[in-house]
Design an enzyme around this catalytic site. Structure first.
Site, short mmCIF file in Angstrom:
data_model
loop_
_atom_site.label_atom_id
_atom_site.label_comp_id
_atom_site.label_asym_id
_atom_site.label_seq_id
_atom_site.Cartn_x
_atom_site.Cartn_y
_atom_site.Cartn_z
N HIS A 217 132.10 40.82 18.03
CA HIS A 217 131.96 39.64 18.88
C HIS A 217 133.14 39.56 19.83
CE1 HIS A 217 130.36 38.80 14.82
NE2 HIS A 217 129.30 38.43 15.51
N HIS A 403 132.10 28.95 20.52
CA HIS A 403 132.24 27.54 20.12
C HIS A 403 131.55 26.59 21.10
CE1 HIS A 403 133.61 24.20 17.88
NE2 HIS A 403 134.25 23.68 18.91
N GLY A 404 131.63 26.90 22.39
CA GLY A 404 130.95 26.03 23.37
C GLY A 404 129.45 26.03 23.18
N SER A 447 131.78 25.75 12.64
CA SER A 447 131.91 24.36 13.05
C SER A 447 130.57 23.64 12.92
CB SER A 447 132.42 24.27 14.48
OG SER A 447 131.50 24.87 15.35
N GLY A 488 135.31 23.14 3.78
CA GLY A 488 136.02 24.13 4.59
C GLY A 488 137.38 24.50 4.02
N ARG A 545 137.60 32.35 11.65
CA ARG A 545 137.44 33.60 12.34
C ARG A 545 138.72 34.03 13.06
NH1 ARG A 545 132.09 35.70 13.25
NH2 ARG A 545 131.37 33.93 14.43
N GLY A 560 137.89 23.99 17.90
CA GLY A 560 137.18 23.01 17.08
C GLY A 560 137.90 21.67 17.05
P1 ADP Z 1 132.84 30.35 14.21
O1 ADP Z 1 134.26 30.34 13.76
O2 ADP Z 1 131.90 30.61 13.10
O3 ADP Z 1 132.62 31.19 15.43
P2 ADP Z 1 132.86 28.04 15.94
O4 ADP Z 1 133.42 28.94 16.98
O5 ADP Z 1 131.71 27.19 16.32
O6 ADP Z 1 132.50 28.83 14.63
O7 ADP Z 1 133.99 27.06 15.48
C1 ADP Z 1 135.31 27.44 15.37
C2 ADP Z 1 136.10 26.24 14.91
O8 ADP Z 1 135.73 25.89 13.59
C3 ADP Z 1 137.58 26.49 14.83
O9 ADP Z 1 138.19 26.29 16.07
C4 ADP Z 1 138.02 25.48 13.80
O10 ADP Z 1 138.34 24.24 14.38
C5 ADP Z 1 136.81 25.26 12.96
N1 ADP Z 1 136.97 25.85 11.63
C6 ADP Z 1 136.90 27.14 11.28
N2 ADP Z 1 137.09 27.28 9.94
C7 ADP Z 1 137.30 26.02 9.46
C8 ADP Z 1 137.56 25.48 8.17
N3 ADP Z 1 137.62 26.25 7.10
N4 ADP Z 1 137.72 24.14 8.05
C9 ADP Z 1 137.64 23.34 9.15
N5 ADP Z 1 137.39 23.80 10.38
C10 ADP Z 1 137.22 25.11 10.54
MG MG Z 2 133.52 30.87 17.24
#
Ligand code: ADP
Ligand code: MG
Length: 584
Positions: A217, A403-404, A447, A488, A545, A560
């Site tokens: 990714h 994330h967006g 998230s 989390g 991640r 996040g």
């Molecule tokens: P992914 O990490 O699966 O790609 P997103 O990009 O949508 O998901 O979200 C990333 C955000 O998720 C991070 O910036 C962080 O704020 C939040 N996050 C990741 N792991 C955790 C966790 N264990 N507890 C709380 N928030 C988390």
């Molecule tokens: Mg992400």
């Protein structure tokens, strides 16, 4: 970029429909993904794999005899939701249970674990083996934190073979875990990829350069070097893999290895063969014997240019599994007897019935509060729609850039579900619970799962009996915070959304206790939350991640945390919206 697309939002779903039509007879559609066309034989452990779309043949192409029983399929580059995984598993589970296996990504782990809990609560035994083959994604000491890439195939094959032998769940799990322990991969990338409908690439590799260890990714790798020759690439990959030879192989003269040369998307077969030619020579020179090499595409990322090399350090049992026949849309080997397959009676299964009808809340106040909650979600949606690119950009710096789009998918679904519930005069608890379910189901990613859990926890506190006062609202937020932290496991300072959520919940509670009305207290809490979110720029991540690439995120706030603070700020505008004010 993708040339063939209608509405980019529908890309994954439409592609899946075409995939199923093209392979009818082999696979069937189930809620949340695809399953083998034939029912799981009684007493056989079902192997359920899955992950985001955009990695074909992972994961749908690896469903069939000799491989998985079913695959849960998330949206583009996003984990499937817990609900999707649960329905997919239900559609193939027998009393023997379900083995989940998937690449180790935070969002997938969170959602698969929730699905696993639900199945267990229903008496269906389940176990999980996360694939952690990518050597460059974390050190040997941190093996459990490594990501999964093309080595998935070796683990899925071991699990599937064990289940077909009639082994019980514990044995299937043990063999899959053993395959994972003995499977290592390394990858290099020459270009990034652009998601369907996007105008800019999600990530890139500078022209003429090679990113060593870059994830599928675009997770940053360990180095960027001038593009070497094929022979030098082979040498780099083989040398790194041989450094992590398992200890229990003795002098190694007789060691046998499975090999996978995997193309990431736009590296052509002829190039892969060229690379394999060098790789095979080096492996043989090292005294190893190659068993059933695989050269092709097994885990891709759209048009990303790159290759990975996987070694599977075989023992007798793993070799049997690795060499056994298989017949899946994208993976065929040997001769599989398809004659005794029983078509599944549920094969025509459609979507589950729409949500059960909503009971209107008993009081006019509660109905109005339901509409307030729906309006807050609309405001959050508008905010996320404005910030979607910026959130993606923040996430791309040390994460995977989704994330967006993940937040946008989640909040759009949540908004629609909330409006529908409010239109049926539901109370605030029901409106928020529907929003949470929709969010978790559509957003994907870490998230998305956490937002879904948080909203549902808050919804429970709100209930539908009355319009919540400030104290109830602040208790609901505290419940959301607890749910997010319990699942989390992030603490303050880990550089996650928790860093924005905890100060929000604290300030809201303090202000309400100090006599502020909800709108005033909320606004103050949102301001504190935004400051805290910005301050995460100075932190190093320890969760999720972003973790393997800690230093890259210094100076950038956590996506996040920022999106949470933005959402709370948008929510404040909804409470401030005149009509609400006089009711508080
Ligand atoms: P992914 O990490 O699966 O790609 P997103 O990009 O949508 O998901 O979200 C990333 C955000 O998720 C991070 O910036 C962080 O704020 C939040 N996050 C990741 N792991 C955790 C966790 N264990 N507890 C709380 N928030 C988390
Ligand atoms: Mg992400």
């Amino acid at each position: 970029m993708s040339y063939i697309v209608n509405d980019p939002d529908d890309f994954a779903a439409e592609s899946t429909l075409g995939f199923i039509a093209a392979h009818r007879g082999l696979v069937r559609r189930v809620n949340g993904g695809v399953a083998r066309a034939s029912a799981t034989p009684a007493g056989e452990v079902a192997v359920v794999i899955g992950g985001g779309s955009g990695h074909y043949p992972a994961f749908a192409g690896l469903v069939g005899p000799g491989l998985a029983h079913a695959a849960a399929m998330g949206n583009v580059f996003a984990s499937p939701s817990a609900q999707q995984i649960y329905s997919v598993a239900r559609s193939v589970a027998t009393e023997a249970g379900v083995l989940f296996s998937y690449g180790n990504y935070a969002g997938d782990a969170l959602n698969f674990d929730q699905a696993q809990e639900r199945l267990r609560a229903e008496g269906i035994p389940t176990a999980t083996v996360r694939v952690t083959d990518d050597i460059y994604s974390a050190s040997l000491a941190d093996r459990a934190k490594r990501r999964g890439i093309a080595g998935d195939l070796a683990v899925f094959r071991a699990a599937a073979w064990a289940s077909a032998q009639g082994m019980g769940l514990a044995e299937v799990e043990a063999l899959a875990a053993r395959a994972n322990e003995r499977t290592r991969s390394v990858g290099v990338a020459f270009s990034g990829c652009t998601l369907p409908g996007a105008t800019a690439p999600l990530f890139t590799v500078p022209d003429g350069m090679m990113a060593v260890g870059m994830g599928i990714h675009g997770e940053p790798g360990i180095d960027v070097v001038p593009l070497p020759s094929a022979g030098e690439i082979a040498d780099l990959l083989v040398t790194r893999l041989l450094e992590e030879r398992p200890d229990d192989l003795g002098d190694g003269a007789s060691a046998r290895v499975g090999v996978i040369v995997n193309g990431l998307g736009s590296v052509k077969s002829e190039e892969l063969f060229l690379l394999y030619h060098s790789v095979a020579g080096l492996i043989t020179q090292a005294g190893l014997e190659i068993v059933d090499p695989e050269v092709g595409e097994y885990a891709t990322s759209f048009e990303m240019a790159g290759v990975s090399l996987t070694l599977i350090w075989l023992d007798d049992v793993l070799e049997q599994a690795w060499s056994s026949p298989a017949y899946a849309p994208a993976y065929r080997k040997g001769v599989v007897d398809l004659a005794d397959r029983i078509a599944d009676e549920n094969a025509a299964e459609g979507e589950t019935a729409e949500d059960d009808a909503i009971q209107p809340a008993a009081t006019v106040d509660a109905q109005r509060a339901g509409k307030d909650v729906a309006r807050a979600l609309s405001a959050i949606r508008a905010m996320i729609d404005r910030e979607v690119d910026e959130l993606g950009r923040l996430d791309a710096i040390a994460g995977d850039g989704d994330h967006g789009i993940g937040m946008q998918r989640g909040v759009r679904a949540a908004d629609a579900a909330a409006q529908a519930a409010a239109d049926s005069d539901a109370g605030p608890g029901t409106v928020l619970a529907r929003a949470g379910d929709a969010w978790a189901d559509k957003a994907g990613g870490t998230s998305g799962a956490l937002w879904g859990l948080g909203l549902r926890a808050a919804a429970k506190v709100l209930g539908d009996a009355t319009a919540p006062d400030g104290r109830t609202a602040s208790e609901a937020v505290a419940a959301a915070r607890d749910a997010v932290q319990t699942s989390g496991k992030a603490q303050i300072g880990d550089k996650t959304m928790v860093d924005a959520l905890v100060p929000f919940a604290e300030t809201l509670a303090e202000r309400i206790a100090g006599g502020d009305d909800l709108a005033t207290a909320w606004e103050a809490a949102a301001a504190v939350s935004m400051k805290a979110a910005r301050a995460t720029a100075d932190l190093l991540p320890r969760m999720g991640r972003a973790r393997p690439h800690m230093e890259k995120s210094l100076g950038t706030p956590d996506p996040g945390a920022v999106s949470l603070a933005l959402a709370m700020a948008a929510g404040a505008s909804a409470w401030n919206d005149g009509t609400t004010e006089e009711k508080r």
